[in-house]
Design a protein around this motif. Structure first.
Motif, mmCIF file in Angstrom:
data_model
loop_
_atom_site.group_PDB
_atom_site.id
_atom_site.type_symbol
_atom_site.label_atom_id
_atom_site.label_comp_id
_atom_site.label_asym_id
_atom_site.label_seq_id
_atom_site.Cartn_x
_atom_site.Cartn_y
_atom_site.Cartn_z
ATOM 1 N N ILE A 34 0.706 -1.104 -0.010
ATOM 2 C CA ILE A 34 0.009 -0.077 0.118
ATOM 3 C C ILE A 34 0.800 1.226 0.078
ATOM 4 N N ARG A 35 2.031 1.285 0.567
ATOM 5 C CA ARG A 35 2.677 2.364 0.612
ATOM 6 C C ARG A 35 3.476 2.446 -0.877
ATOM 7 N N ALA A 36 3.673 1.560 -1.691
ATOM 8 C CA ALA A 36 4.188 1.741 -3.136
ATOM 9 C C ALA A 36 3.204 1.870 -3.995
ATOM 10 N N ARG A 37 1.723 1.326 -3.755
ATOM 11 C CA ARG A 37 0.768 1.291 -4.865
ATOM 12 C C ARG A 37 -0.517 2.200 -4.498
ATOM 13 N N GLY A 38 -0.459 2.713 -3.239
ATOM 14 C CA GLY A 38 -1.582 3.071 -2.529
ATOM 15 C C GLY A 38 -2.940 2.705 -3.061
ATOM 16 N N ASP A 39 -4.054 3.414 -3.559
ATOM 17 C CA ASP A 39 -5.389 3.099 -3.832
ATOM 18 C C ASP A 39 -5.296 1.794 -4.680
ATOM 19 N N GLU A 40 -4.369 1.516 -5.751
ATOM 20 C CA GLU A 40 -4.484 0.436 -6.366
ATOM 21 C C GLU A 40 -4.203 -1.108 -5.311
ATOM 22 N N ALA A 41 -3.342 -0.607 -4.582
ATOM 23 C CA ALA A 41 -3.213 -2.014 -3.614
ATOM 24 C C ALA A 41 -4.397 -2.132 -2.713
ATOM 25 N N VAL A 42 -4.893 -0.942 -2.293
ATOM 26 C CA VAL A 42 -6.281 -1.016 -1.495
ATOM 27 C C VAL A 42 -7.278 -1.924 -1.754
ATOM 28 N N ARG A 43 -7.432 -1.428 -3.307
ATOM 29 C CA ARG A 43 -8.421 -2.093 -3.998
ATOM 30 C C ARG A 43 -8.292 -3.567 -4.162
ATOM 31 N N PHE A 44 -6.943 -3.929 -4.505
ATOM 32 C CA PHE A 44 -6.489 -5.175 -4.708
ATOM 33 C C PHE A 44 -6.680 -6.122 -3.394
ATOM 34 N N TYR A 45 -6.270 -5.770 -2.211
ATOM 35 C CA TYR A 45 -6.651 -6.581 -1.086
ATOM 36 C C TYR A 45 -7.978 -6.627 -0.509
ATOM 37 N N SER A 46 -8.716 -5.480 -0.821
ATOM 38 C CA SER A 46 -10.135 -5.461 -0.528
ATOM 39 C C SER A 46 -10.796 -6.596 -1.517
ATOM 40 N N GLU A 47 -10.480 -6.787 -2.486
ATOM 41 C CA GLU A 47 -11.019 -8.036 -3.525
ATOM 42 C C GLU A 47 -10.683 -9.081 -3.165
ATOM 43 N N LYS A 48 -9.267 -9.333 -2.673
ATOM 44 C CA LYS A 48 -8.702 -10.420 -2.254
ATOM 45 C C LYS A 48 -9.315 -11.191 -0.959
ATOM 46 N N PHE A 49 -9.375 -10.251 0.123
ATOM 47 C CA PHE A 49 -9.822 -10.724 1.325
ATOM 48 C C PHE A 49 -11.508 -10.658 1.540
ATOM 49 N N ASP A 50 -11.992 -9.609 0.956
ATOM 50 C CA ASP A 50 -13.401 -9.357 1.311
ATOM 51 C C ASP A 50 -14.404 -9.490 0.045
ATOM 52 N N LYS A 51 -13.824 -9.731 -1.005
ATOM 53 C CA LYS A 51 -14.464 -9.808 -2.243
ATOM 54 C C LYS A 51 -15.343 -8.443 -2.530
ATOM 55 N N TRP A 52 -14.781 -7.381 -2.114
ATOM 56 C CA TRP A 52 -15.515 -6.170 -2.259
ATOM 57 C C TRP A 52 -14.629 -4.950 -3.007
ATOM 58 N N SER A 53 -15.039 -4.604 -4.104
ATOM 59 C CA SER A 53 -14.474 -3.620 -4.985
ATOM 60 C C SER A 53 -15.259 -2.570 -5.594
ATOM 61 N N PRO A 54 -16.009 -1.847 -4.930
ATOM 62 C CA PRO A 54 -17.073 -0.839 -5.634
ATOM 63 C C PRO A 54 -16.220 0.092 -6.346
ATOM 64 N N PRO A 55 -16.800 1.165 -7.227
ATOM 65 C CA PRO A 55 -16.364 2.342 -7.640
ATOM 66 C C PRO A 55 -15.472 3.138 -6.892
ATOM 67 N N SER A 56 -16.256 3.409 -5.672
ATOM 68 C CA SER A 56 -15.663 4.324 -4.640
ATOM 69 C C SER A 56 -15.720 3.138 -3.403
ATOM 70 N N PHE A 57 -14.883 3.454 -2.532
ATOM 71 C CA PHE A 57 -15.146 2.725 -0.973
ATOM 72 C C PHE A 57 -15.663 3.742 -0.341
ATOM 73 N N ARG A 58 -15.584 5.013 -0.502
ATOM 74 C CA ARG A 58 -16.199 6.133 0.211
ATOM 75 C C ARG A 58 -17.717 6.405 0.025
ATOM 76 N N LEU A 59 -18.535 6.300 0.958
ATOM 77 C CA LEU A 59 -19.978 6.364 0.750
ATOM 78 C C LEU A 59 -20.318 7.935 0.621
ATOM 79 N N SER A 60 -20.990 8.213 -0.317
ATOM 80 C CA SER A 60 -21.535 9.669 -0.567
ATOM 81 C C SER A 60 -22.836 9.834 0.228
ATOM 82 N N SER A 61 -23.047 11.051 0.617
ATOM 83 C CA SER A 61 -24.044 11.447 1.410
ATOM 84 C C SER A 61 -25.343 10.820 1.017
ATOM 85 N N ALA A 62 -25.667 10.718 -0.216
ATOM 86 C CA ALA A 62 -26.848 10.157 -0.607
ATOM 87 C C ALA A 62 -26.956 8.708 -0.424
ATOM 88 N N GLU A 63 -25.618 8.038 -0.898
ATOM 89 C CA GLU A 63 -25.690 6.544 -0.437
ATOM 90 C C GLU A 63 -25.953 6.221 1.205
#
Length: 444
Positions: A34-63
């Motif tokens: 994550i130090r090296a690849r930032g958001d790309e690595a965050v998304r990779f591990y979220s998909e790997k460990f939690d099977k979760w990879s939405p367009p944005s991890f942050r929820l909007s006010s509407a969401e």
């Protein structure tokens, strides 16, 4: 007298695969990536460990509002009630921490201020169950301390958005909410990425991987506590109800398969009857798959001769939660000193502290209660000091004292800072100030 009716039986408690898992190594690898690849690595591990990879991890006010709309009204109202309890207690704690200034000598002013941490990351776990209470304990308390920005992360649970947890995070006052869990959430908040802001402090419980991530990143960021498995210990006399003992021990054992659940009692009968009740209740508890493993593996029942001995023995465990089921439970306030939190009397149970009563449930484990308390409003404050010398005379006197004290430690530079004030305000002469020429004086 000490009699063990049931001792721990940790042999074979964990499988070979569990014991061989290199948690520190896995965590270090994820952090470095994550130090090296930032958001790309965050998304990779979220998909790997939690099977979760939405367009944005942050929820909007509407969401957020859409998710909250699915929360049952009763649950929503209960969240508000519980958070009011937590907030009321946290604000009372904050009020107890006062800024002050004192004049220690004429013209010498010393002061203390309590400044909120600039930004906090709150982690709300959700591996097995939605953990609404963790949002209350971390976010509400941080906001009560005056923290201006709280970023909150929680994972999906088996691919589902935990709506009640999101509602809890929002109502607690989180400024940003991310559907992101595990090592990747803690690392992203601690290191910072292009989409997730780096915070100054991380609070909140989690599994072994979350705890290890916090441990490895401590120093770059502050953390609340190094966390271990939940712990519960009950001190009971001969009047304690075995069903209450058994129910309350199992209530904590359902946190996971590695929860120490201990009974120290002055009554052999209470100990024996509690064991029978534990065996009976563990067969019908819906979460018995976890609770019974903890009880069978880490449960203990110890009989002692008298209550003073029970309190003394309980202090050696320094348990996270200590419940007192005796005729005079408040006696434990004087007799005990090593615990995360005390729960006094049959009308008070540990589950109240976990979920609703208002004190914080993020507490020390693994005997850390010997030297620290749990999460509280003070953890989100920096207690800093300041000083100002207004008197010429006192500055000069302090300069003389500083010169002597510093030279006793061979710190000549420190001594000369003091000399300078002694020269300026008391007209003392120093060889080093005249560059070896006693007939010259520096222009100061």
């Amino acid at each position: 007298m000490v009699l063990y009716l049931k001792s721990r039986n940790v042999s074979g408690a964990f499988s070979a695969s569990q014991l061989s898992t290199d948690v520190p190594g896995i965590v270090k690898g994820v952090i470095n990536d994550i130090r090296a690849r930032g958001d790309e690595a965050v998304r990779f591990y979220s998909e790997k460990f939690d099977k979760w990879s939405p367009p944005s991890f942050r929820l909007s006010s509407a969401e957020i509002q859409k998710i909250i709309a699915t929360v049952p009204k009763a649950t929503y109202n209960d969240i508000i009630t519980v958070q009011n309890n937590v907030r009321t207690f946290a604000l009372a704690q904050r009020k107890s921490l006062t800024d002050f200034e004192m004049e220690i000598r004429p013209g010498v002013h010393l002061g203390q201020k309590n400044i909120p941490i600039g930004s906090v990351g709150a982690y709300v776990p959700g591996g097995r169950y939605p953990m609404l209470a963790s949002a209350h304990m971390t976010i509400v308390t941080a906001k009560a301390a005056g923290v201006p920005k709280v970023i909150a992360c929680t994972p999906t649970i088996r691919g589902e958005i935990p709506a009640s947890t999101i509602a809890s995070m929002y109502l607690a006052g989180a400024d940003e909410i991310y559907l992101l869990g595990g090592v990747q959430a803690i690392a992203a908040m601690s290191i910072g990425t292009s989409t997730i802001e780096k915070v100054d402090f991380i609070a909140g419980p989690g599994n072994a991987f979350v705890a290890e991530t916090k441990r490895q990143l401590f120093g770059e960021i502050g953390i609340d506590l190094p966390a271990g498995p939940t712990e519960v210990l009950i001190v009971a006399d001969g009047k304690a109800c075995p069903t209450t003992v058994a129910t309350d021990l199992l209530s904590q054992a359902e946190h996971g398969p590695d929860t120490p659940a201990i009974l120290i009692t002055t009554s052999k009968e209470v100990g024996e009857q509690s064991i029978k009740e534990l065996e009976r209740l563990s067969k019908i508890l819906p979460t018995a798959e976890l609770a019974s493993v903890s009880w069978n593996t880490f449960g203990e029942v110890i009989v002692v001769g008298w209550l003073d001995e029970a309190y003394k023995l309980a202090d050696t465990f320094a348990s996270e939660h200590v419940q007192i089921l005796t005729e005079n439970p408040r006696e434990a306030l004087e007799k005990m000193s090593n615990y995360g939190a005390l729960f006094l009397g049959e009308k008070t149970c540990v589950s109240y502290g976990d979920k609703v009563i208002g004190t914080n449930h993020v507490l020390p484990t693994k005997k850390a209660a010997r030297f620290t308390g749990g999460l509280w409003v003070g953890k989100f404050l920096k207690t800093v000091t300041y000083q100002e010398v207004r008197s010429h005379q006192e500055s000069g006197e302090l300069g003389r004292l500083c010169g002597r004290a510093a030279r006793a430690e061979k710190f000549e530079g420190h001594a000369r800072s003091g000399d300078l004030r002694a020269y300026k305000y008391l007209k003392d002469r120093f060889h080093w100030l005249s560059s070896g020429r006693p007939d010259t004086s520096p222009k100061i």
